[in-house]
Design an enzyme around this catalytic site. Structure first.
Site, short mmCIF file in Angstrom:
data_model
loop_
_atom_site.label_atom_id
_atom_site.label_comp_id
_atom_site.label_asym_id
_atom_site.label_seq_id
_atom_site.Cartn_x
_atom_site.Cartn_y
_atom_site.Cartn_z
N SER B 197 0.84 -1.20 0.00
CA SER B 197 0.00 0.00 0.00
C SER B 197 0.87 1.25 0.00
CB SER B 197 -0.89 0.00 1.24
OG SER B 197 -0.10 -0.13 2.39
N ARG B 198 0.24 2.37 -0.31
CA ARG B 198 0.88 3.66 -0.13
C ARG B 198 0.60 4.12 1.29
NH1 ARG B 198 2.80 5.89 -4.67
NH2 ARG B 198 1.93 5.27 -6.68
N ILE B 200 -1.00 6.04 4.27
CA ILE B 200 -2.24 6.78 4.56
C ILE B 200 -1.94 7.78 5.66
CG2 ILE B 200 -4.63 6.62 5.38
CD1 ILE B 200 -4.79 3.88 4.08
N THR B 201 -1.43 7.29 6.78
CA THR B 201 -1.09 8.23 7.87
C THR B 201 0.38 8.17 8.25
OG1 THR B 201 -1.71 6.55 9.46
CG2 THR B 201 -3.41 8.14 8.86
N SER B 202 1.14 7.26 7.66
CA SER B 202 2.56 7.12 8.00
C SER B 202 3.41 7.96 7.05
CB SER B 202 2.95 5.65 7.88
OG SER B 202 2.88 5.25 6.52
N THR B 206 5.24 1.02 1.73
CA THR B 206 6.22 0.29 0.92
C THR B 206 6.16 0.74 -0.54
OG1 THR B 206 6.20 -1.62 2.39
CG2 THR B 206 6.89 -2.01 0.13
N ASP B 259 -12.99 0.29 11.80
CA ASP B 259 -12.28 -0.83 11.24
C ASP B 259 -12.87 -2.12 11.82
OD1 ASP B 259 -10.43 -1.91 9.62
OD2 ASP B 259 -8.67 -1.33 10.78
N LYS B 291 -0.56 -0.49 15.91
CA LYS B 291 -1.98 -0.76 15.78
C LYS B 291 -2.44 -1.73 16.87
CE LYS B 291 -5.27 -1.20 12.16
NZ LYS B 291 -5.53 -1.34 10.74
#
Lengths: 497, 497
Positions: B197-198, B200-202, B206, B259, B291
């Site tokens: 994934s790209r 989102i909040t980090s 990767t 979630d 998380k």
């Protein structure tokens, strides 16, 4: 902060302001769909929700819908400042409710405030409604919701006591008790500022029916004048926006057919409080196709209403009524208005079942005030019809609401296209389905066409001969009659045994 | 059926088609906001959701957004037919789930189908997500959701077994294990088509990090070619749309920060199934700001993953890791990519904590295939780094993905504006907060500016002298450095004791 060029979009969104930004701009600047941004220029600022547009906007543009460009007072091509902002505080409380925790009074206050200030998106409102539906609401939560719906809305200020009111849970065709109850009550010198709804799924709401005879849309100030003058009114509640927060909650409850009990109770009681009601009678019809199916449901709701109204010092009583078949003979705005006129004029065409029900209901309300001994209310109500006082008062209300006080039942001419529904065999009518009757009346054109509807010659419990007319359908176009024929091929409104 | 004149609105809505109609027209014809209508012309038809416009449209007009007018192939002013239509079947099942009933396999199938066919409004999707969040999901429901997310999405068809994969639950800065694990695994002849994934909040996902070295957006066909050629890939999952239904659910989960566990499990396992994975290692980092906070949560999730993957015949193992502080030295796309290159080139600057973690993780995955005895995997993984095979494979993957296989760590130049963070006193670093490190890196410009980020000289457990550099922040503009200074005034990323 970003500087973007305004692109005017000539459409309003009808709720929370929305702005549209370019997708790759959003990605680069880490702004996501449904997030909030503050848009500002020299002289104004506004918070809006972000929609992402893939192709239609350049990276340096922002699409502004009507609510936004009007509030900012800017023109095409002007530069605005855009800053991402966080979620309003109440989203935390919505999340808390989803986590099955009870909300405090202050937390519900914040939610209602954010709803009224249009700070919550539809997605967040749905989350709140869903949480109330799935996790239920405590009496304390419902009480707080009721209180803040009232506090954040408009209020009728009549500076009088007692103020009487009535509410029906609904689901019964032709059930036009309000238009008889209000004149009776007002004719006895009581104050009864009655607000009613329009039809949502029924052939006619009280507001649609009253509209055949008078205006029903007034401002709060106009309403106060009318009630001061004649003691009562029958108007459309939607026009006076007494409970803005409630309207917004209903907007998302409707498409999901979600009716969380706590929200329904708060919604009803808040509307009574907004007109200052001190004494309220609740009509709870039960029947296979009414909103309440079993006596147990009605008893439960009765207890809930009692607890909630008690928290606001309101005196209340409930009447559990038979909602298994239509009440009265006319179904549809004009035909129901004609029934009411006949009834109040003591014409023999006045439907007796409606008269029985409404005098009983009115009697209970009158007794609730303490001015009449228990068991005497119904007789008082009947007397006000029989001595013509209720009729006279109804004409005063019609005149005060801008209608013609000389109107006669025969002036009300139903649709020119008709279809007679005849009994297929001899026997007793053992079922008259509200839902099918409603469907037929709506196919005939109700409520948009007031002249459309159904007139019942027979009802539940009556005997019929083969070929005898059970009802006539009225419409203003042949196409509507064709639609009715199609429905009658698929489903039967009556059972004869 | 109504006939209305098309008014072209030059904006797309990005989801379910929307049409706008005039408010009084809607009222007269009993059409409500958020209801559905079928819009048709001679050659096409489409179902759209109704928005109500108070003033902007005439009664005979209908506003069509891009999705609608493009699909109908009509122009401004053309007449379209409008017919109200009911809700899709799946709304009944969403309601059923809200009523705490378990959904059957076929019912979940219908929901997923309607999501993919864009038949559900955001409001209905939120209701579904809320119900899953509040009422939970059974293993059977989660299994069905996983199955139909996979069935209705794209699939990688490599016609090979085994296919290896890895998943990390996330929340740890700098944790770039994928970019080391994939080359090791592929260098041993295994197939590992890794989608990532790209951010989102980090500060970096990767996919963002790999993008510094090669392309990451490919079609399914291109991806199959790459994997057939070099055995592995490291690409952005979002570009190949392997799970369309899942993307739409995530779109409404994100703004509510909801979630539901069952949906998260289904989402992760569906993406593994979509690439045909047969052996998967799950990295479950625990830490105060990861998380997963407690070991119990990780153990619970481990069991849930085991049950769900077992229903699909997938072999799996989990590794519970320390997620309390950042891994590696670089934080941000370019700085993390440089760490990975150093590590694979056996440069002494290669971060040892990342090497330890990734070889342990890779070893477990290798053992899972049955080709290596328990306890030997880590040594095998280390060997593939030490003998240069993993580095060689990584360069092959970079080349296959259109990058420069001759790239060296020193070619990667971080941002030209810097700020050194120095220890205020002497002592041991007893806390290095992931969340503050992430905030600083994002303020510096991550992930939009790949050269932005943080380079850590010290980490949790290290001793520092007063005035010694703990980390350097890199940015491409002075304004970003100013933003970092602001954050450092408010919060501290390290505790020294």
């Amino acid at each position: 902060m970003f500087k973007l060029r305004a692109r005017i979009i000539d459409l309003e969104t009808g709720s929370l302001p929305i702005v549209t930004i370019n997708e790759s701009f959003a990605k680069k600047n880490d702004i996501h769909g449904m997030e909030r941004v503050e848009i500002s220029c020299d002289h104004a600022k506004i918070v809006a929700v972000v929609n992402i547009s893939e192709k239609m906007l350049n990276e340096d543009e922002i699409g502004l819908f009507e609510e936004t460009w009007k509030k900012l007072k800017i023109k095409e091509g002007e530069i605005v400042n855009v800053v991402p902002v966080g979620k309003p505080e109440s989203t935390k409380y919505i999340r808390k409710k989803m986590d099955r925790e009870e909300l405090f009074d202050e937390e519900i206050k914040q939610i209602v405030k954010d709803i009224v200030d249009e700070k919550l998106t539809d997605v967040e409102l749905v989350a709140f409604v869903s949480s109330a539906y799935m996790n239920g609401m405590t009496l304390a939560e419902t009480t707080a919701l009721t209180k803040y719906i009232v506090e954040t809305g408009g209020k009728l200020n009549l500076k009088k006591k007692p103020i009487l009111d009535k509410h029906c849970i609904g689901g019964v065709a032709g059930n036009r008790t309000t238009m008889v109850l209000v004149p009776i009550v007002a004719s006895l010198g009581f104050t009864i500022p009655k607000t009613s709804s329009r039809s949502i799924t029924s052939p006619a709401g009280t507001a649609d029916t009253m509209e055949v005879l008078a205006n029903v849309s007034f401002s709060i100030e106009e309403l106060q004048d009318i009630v001061k003058k004649v003691g009562g009114c029958i108007v459309w509640g939607g026009a006076i926006n007494l409970a803005a927060a409630d309207d917004k909650l209903i907007k998302v409850r409707h498409p999901l057919s979600l009716d969380p009990e706590g929200m329904m109770l708060a919604s009803i009681v808040a509307k009574k409080l907004a007109v200052g009601a001190t004494h309220v009678i609740f009509d709870l019809p039960i029947g296979e196709e009414a909103k309440l199916k079993y006596i147990g449901e009605a008893r439960h709701l009765e207890r809930e209403f009692k607890s909630l109204t008690n928290n606001f010092g309101m005196k209340m009583d409930t009447v559990i009524t038979d909602g298994s078949s239509p009440i009265g003979r006319g179904i549809g705005p004009l035909l129901e208005a004609r029934d009411v006129l006949w009834l109040l004029r003591k014409d023999k065409k006045g439907p007796n079942d409606l008269k029985e029900k409404v005098t009983m209901l009115t009697g209970k309300l009158l007794e609730l005030t303490g001015k009449y001994a228990p068991g005497t209310g119904k007789t008082i109500a009947e007397k006000q019809i029989n001595n013509g006082a209720a009729y006279k008062k109804f004409m005063e209300i019609i005149e005060a609401q801008g209608g013609n006080p000389k109107i006669k039942p025969e002036d009300l001419i139903p649709g020119k296209y008709t279809l007679d529904y005849k009994a297929e065999k001899r026997g007793e009518i053992t079922n008259m389905k509200n839902s099918v009757i409603s469907k037929i009346a709506r196919a005939a054109g109700c409520p948009a066409t007031p002249e459309a509807g159904i007139y019942l010659y027979k009802n539940y419990g009556d005997n019929v001969k083969e070929g005898e007319k059970v009802f006539t359908v009225y419409a203003q176009s042949e196409r509507n009659i064709d639609n009715v024929v199609k429905i009658l091929k698929e489903m039967s409104p009556v059972t004869i045994e």
